[in-house]
Motif scaffolding. Structure first.
Motif, PDB file in Angstrom:
ATOM      1  N   LEU A  73      15.654  14.825 -27.772  1.00 29.04           N
ATOM      2  CA  LEU A  73      15.694  15.618 -29.006  1.00 29.04           C
ATOM      3  C   LEU A  73      14.572  15.212 -29.968  1.00 29.04           C
ATOM      4  CD1 LEU A  73      19.544  15.877 -29.527  1.00 29.04           C
ATOM      5  CD2 LEU A  73      17.972  17.686 -28.783  1.00 29.04           C
ATOM      6  N   ILE A  74      14.220  13.939 -29.987  1.00 30.51           N
ATOM      7  CA  ILE A  74      13.077  13.490 -30.788  1.00 30.51           C
ATOM      8  C   ILE A  74      11.798  14.131 -30.255  1.00 30.51           C
ATOM      9  CG2 ILE A  74      11.623  11.489 -31.328  1.00 30.51           C
ATOM     10  CD1 ILE A  74      14.314   9.842 -31.398  1.00 30.51           C
ATOM     11  N   VAL A  75      11.636  14.120 -28.937  1.00 35.74           N
ATOM     12  CA  VAL A  75      10.461  14.750 -28.327  1.00 35.74           C
ATOM     13  C   VAL A  75      10.441  16.243 -28.643  1.00 35.74           C
ATOM     14  CG1 VAL A  75       9.362  15.331 -26.122  1.00 35.74           C
ATOM     15  CG2 VAL A  75      10.164  12.996 -26.531  1.00 35.74           C
ATOM     16  N   ARG A  76      11.588  16.901 -28.527  1.00 42.26           N
ATOM     17  CA  ARG A  76      11.669  18.335 -28.879  1.00 42.26           C
ATOM     18  C   ARG A  76      11.209  18.562 -30.313  1.00 42.26           C
ATOM     19  NH1 ARG A  76      17.296  20.312 -30.703  1.00 42.26           N
ATOM     20  NH2 ARG A  76      16.564  18.925 -32.343  1.00 42.26           N
ATOM     21  N   ASP A  77      11.716  17.738 -31.241  1.00 39.53           N
ATOM     22  CA  ASP A  77      11.337  17.883 -32.648  1.00 39.53           C
ATOM     23  C   ASP A  77       9.857  17.605 -32.863  1.00 39.53           C
ATOM     24  OD1 ASP A  77      13.885  18.634 -33.338  1.00 39.53           O
ATOM     25  OD2 ASP A  77      14.330  16.843 -34.531  1.00 39.53           O
ATOM     26  N   ALA A  78       9.296  16.643 -32.116  1.00 41.74           N
ATOM     27  CA  ALA A  78       7.860  16.364 -32.224  1.00 41.74           C
ATOM     28  C   ALA A  78       7.056  17.588 -31.796  1.00 41.74           C
ATOM     29  CB  ALA A  78       7.493  15.133 -31.395  1.00 41.74           C
TER      30      ALA A  78
ATOM     31  N   CYS B 280       6.981   3.086 -24.514  1.00 43.82           N
ATOM     32  CA  CYS B 280       6.709   3.667 -23.189  1.00 43.82           C
ATOM     33  C   CYS B 280       5.547   4.658 -23.218  1.00 43.82           C
ATOM     34  CB  CYS B 280       7.963   4.284 -22.578  1.00 43.82           C
ATOM     35  SG  CYS B 280       8.436   5.885 -23.192  1.00 43.82           S
ATOM     36  N   GLY B 281       4.904   4.818 -24.393  1.00 43.45           N
ATOM     37  CA  GLY B 281       3.691   5.614 -24.471  1.00 43.45           C
ATOM     38  C   GLY B 281       3.892   7.101 -24.653  1.00 43.45           C
TER      39      GLY B 281
ATOM     40  N   GLN C 100       4.201   6.357 -42.062  1.00 45.57           N
ATOM     41  CA  GLN C 100       3.469   6.534 -40.808  1.00 45.57           C
ATOM     42  C   GLN C 100       4.019   7.763 -40.095  1.00 45.57           C
ATOM     43  OE1 GLN C 100       3.928   3.035 -38.429  1.00 45.57           O
ATOM     44  NE2 GLN C 100       6.056   3.399 -37.960  1.00 45.57           N
ATOM     45  N   ASP C 101       3.172   8.363 -39.306  1.00 47.02           N
ATOM     46  CA  ASP C 101       3.554   9.510 -38.489  1.00 47.02           C
ATOM     47  C   ASP C 101       3.808   9.034 -37.065  1.00 47.02           C
ATOM     48  OD1 ASP C 101       3.304  11.402 -40.523  1.00 47.02           O
ATOM     49  OD2 ASP C 101       1.220  11.850 -40.033  1.00 47.02           O
ATOM     50  N   TYR C 102       4.734   9.706 -36.407  1.00 49.61           N
ATOM     51  CA  TYR C 102       4.986   9.519 -34.977  1.00 49.61           C
ATOM     52  C   TYR C 102       4.436  10.750 -34.288  1.00 49.61           C
ATOM     53  CZ  TYR C 102       8.045   5.670 -36.216  1.00 49.61           C
ATOM     54  OH  TYR C 102       8.534   4.473 -36.694  1.00 49.61           O
ATOM     55  N   LEU C 103       3.420  10.546 -33.455  1.00 47.22           N
ATOM     56  CA  LEU C 103       2.721  11.660 -32.825  1.00 47.22           C
ATOM     57  C   LEU C 103       2.850  11.586 -31.312  1.00 47.22           C
ATOM     58  CD1 LEU C 103      -0.532  11.351 -34.952  1.00 47.22           C
ATOM     59  CD2 LEU C 103       1.422  12.862 -35.373  1.00 47.22           C
ATOM     60  N   LEU C 104       2.960  12.750 -30.686  1.00 47.19           N
ATOM     61  CA  LEU C 104       2.996  12.805 -29.229  1.00 47.19           C
ATOM     62  C   LEU C 104       1.655  12.356 -28.659  1.00 47.19           C
ATOM     63  CD1 LEU C 104       4.770  16.233 -28.902  1.00 47.19           C
ATOM     64  CD2 LEU C 104       5.680  14.077 -28.010  1.00 47.19           C
ATOM     65  N   THR C 105       1.716  11.521 -27.656  1.00 44.04           N
ATOM     66  CA  THR C 105       0.521  11.138 -26.908  1.00 44.04           C
ATOM     67  C   THR C 105       0.284  12.174 -25.817  1.00 44.04           C
ATOM     68  OG1 THR C 105       1.827   9.888 -25.325  1.00 44.04           O
ATOM     69  CG2 THR C 105       1.020   8.678 -27.278  1.00 44.04           C
ATOM     70  N   GLU C 106      -0.756  11.991 -25.048  1.00 41.20           N
ATOM     71  CA  GLU C 106      -0.976  12.869 -23.885  1.00 41.20           C
ATOM     72  C   GLU C 106       0.234  12.801 -22.949  1.00 41.20           C
ATOM     73  OE1 GLU C 106      -4.010  13.332 -20.103  1.00 41.20           O
ATOM     74  OE2 GLU C 106      -4.748  12.362 -21.907  1.00 41.20           O
ATOM     75  N   LYS C 107       0.737  11.597 -22.735  1.00 42.66           N
ATOM     76  CA  LYS C 107       1.927  11.403 -21.896  1.00 42.66           C
ATOM     77  C   LYS C 107       3.125  12.155 -22.495  1.00 42.66           C
ATOM     78  CE  LYS C 107       4.412   7.404 -19.948  1.00 42.66           C
ATOM     79  NZ  LYS C 107       4.417   5.922 -19.967  1.00 42.66           N
ATOM     80  N   GLY C 108       3.264  12.115 -23.796  1.00 44.49           N
ATOM     81  CA  GLY C 108       4.346  12.837 -24.466  1.00 44.49           C
ATOM     82  C   GLY C 108       4.184  14.342 -24.376  1.00 44.49           C
ATOM     83  N   ARG C 109       2.955  14.811 -24.582  1.00 47.48           N
ATOM     84  CA  ARG C 109       2.702  16.265 -24.495  1.00 47.48           C
ATOM     85  C   ARG C 109       2.942  16.786 -23.084  1.00 47.48           C
ATOM     86  NH1 ARG C 109      -1.331  14.430 -27.937  1.00 47.48           N
ATOM     87  NH2 ARG C 109      -2.889  14.428 -26.264  1.00 47.48           N
ATOM     88  N   ALA C 110       2.793  15.908 -22.086  1.00 47.09           N
ATOM     89  CA  ALA C 110       3.057  16.315 -20.696  1.00 47.09           C
ATOM     90  C   ALA C 110       4.537  16.585 -20.457  1.00 47.09           C
ATOM     91  CB  ALA C 110       2.546  15.242 -19.729  1.00 47.09           C
TER      92      ALA C 110
ATOM     93  N   VAL D  42      10.873  19.946 -21.445  1.00 48.37           N
ATOM     94  CA  VAL D  42      11.651  20.437 -22.583  1.00 48.37           C
ATOM     95  C   VAL D  42      11.864  21.945 -22.467  1.00 48.37           C
ATOM     96  CG1 VAL D  42      11.675  20.685 -25.110  1.00 48.37           C
ATOM     97  CG2 VAL D  42      10.929  18.529 -24.067  1.00 48.37           C
ATOM     98  N   VAL D  43      10.834  22.673 -22.044  1.00 46.29           N
ATOM     99  CA  VAL D  43      10.968  24.125 -21.865  1.00 46.29           C
ATOM    100  C   VAL D  43      11.980  24.423 -20.767  1.00 46.29           C
ATOM    101  CG1 VAL D  43       9.778  26.249 -21.164  1.00 46.29           C
ATOM    102  CG2 VAL D  43       8.687  24.673 -22.770  1.00 46.29           C
ATOM    103  N   ALA D  44      11.936  23.692 -19.661  1.00 47.56           N
ATOM    104  CA  ALA D  44      12.894  23.904 -18.574  1.00 47.56           C
ATOM    105  C   ALA D  44      14.328  23.652 -19.051  1.00 47.56           C
ATOM    106  CB  ALA D  44      12.557  23.010 -17.378  1.00 47.56           C
TER     107      ALA D  44
END
Length: 148
Positions: free
Chosen positions: A29-34, A65-66, A80-90, A95-97
């Motif tokens: 859910l954190i990743v979804r919100d990001a 975990c990057g 500070q901001d928490y931003l998706l890395t390339e690994k996170g954007r992958a 999330v769509v599935a």
């Protein structure tokens, strides 16, 4: 009695290793919100209704975990901001599935829900599909896992 969580970081199965990194619902859910543009601790907390300690632990784990990285706040404040890395954007197709599976299986036919749309057209995103190397759609019975 405190149960110790079993680590799956050395598992042969990529699904098990993935779940070890991002498998609890708060992390996803954190990743979804990001993906939806949230980047601040307080914004995540408001969106999710999660306890401060739990959010702190999940954000730390996602940074470790990057999947996320920290950066000075974009507005110059002391935050500070928490931003998706390339690994996170992958993780976007994951999330769509999950979103599409939930839409298809967890809502009544006329029940309203959010919809993922193409920014350029405003049209709903088509359902994800797996395809073979020659472009043929693949279902679960068309594949198998070759174990090590």
């Amino acid at each position: 009695m405190v149960l110790k969580r079993t680590s799956l970081t050395q598992a042969e199965c990529p699904v098990a290793r993935s779940l070890d990194a991002i498998g609890d619902w708060w992390s996803l859910l954190i990743v979804r919100d990001a993906f939806d543009g949230i980047s601040r601790f307080g914004e995540f907390r408001r969106s999710l209704g999660i306890a401060k300690g739990m959010l702190t632990a999940r954000l730390r784990d996602l940074v470790d975990c990057g999947v996320l990285e920290t950066a000075p706040a974009s507005d110059g404040s002391a935050y500070q901001d928490y931003l998706l890395t390339e690994k996170g954007r992958a993780l976007f197709p994951v999330v769509v599935a999950l979103r599409q599976w939930g839409q298809e299986h967890l809502y009544a036919p006329a029940e309203p829900h959010s919809v993922l749309v193409d920014v350029a057209t405003g049209s709903p995103v088509e359902k994800l599909e797996l395809h073979s190397a020659d472009g043929k759609p693949l279902g679960w019975s068309d594949t198998r896992v070759r174990k090590v």
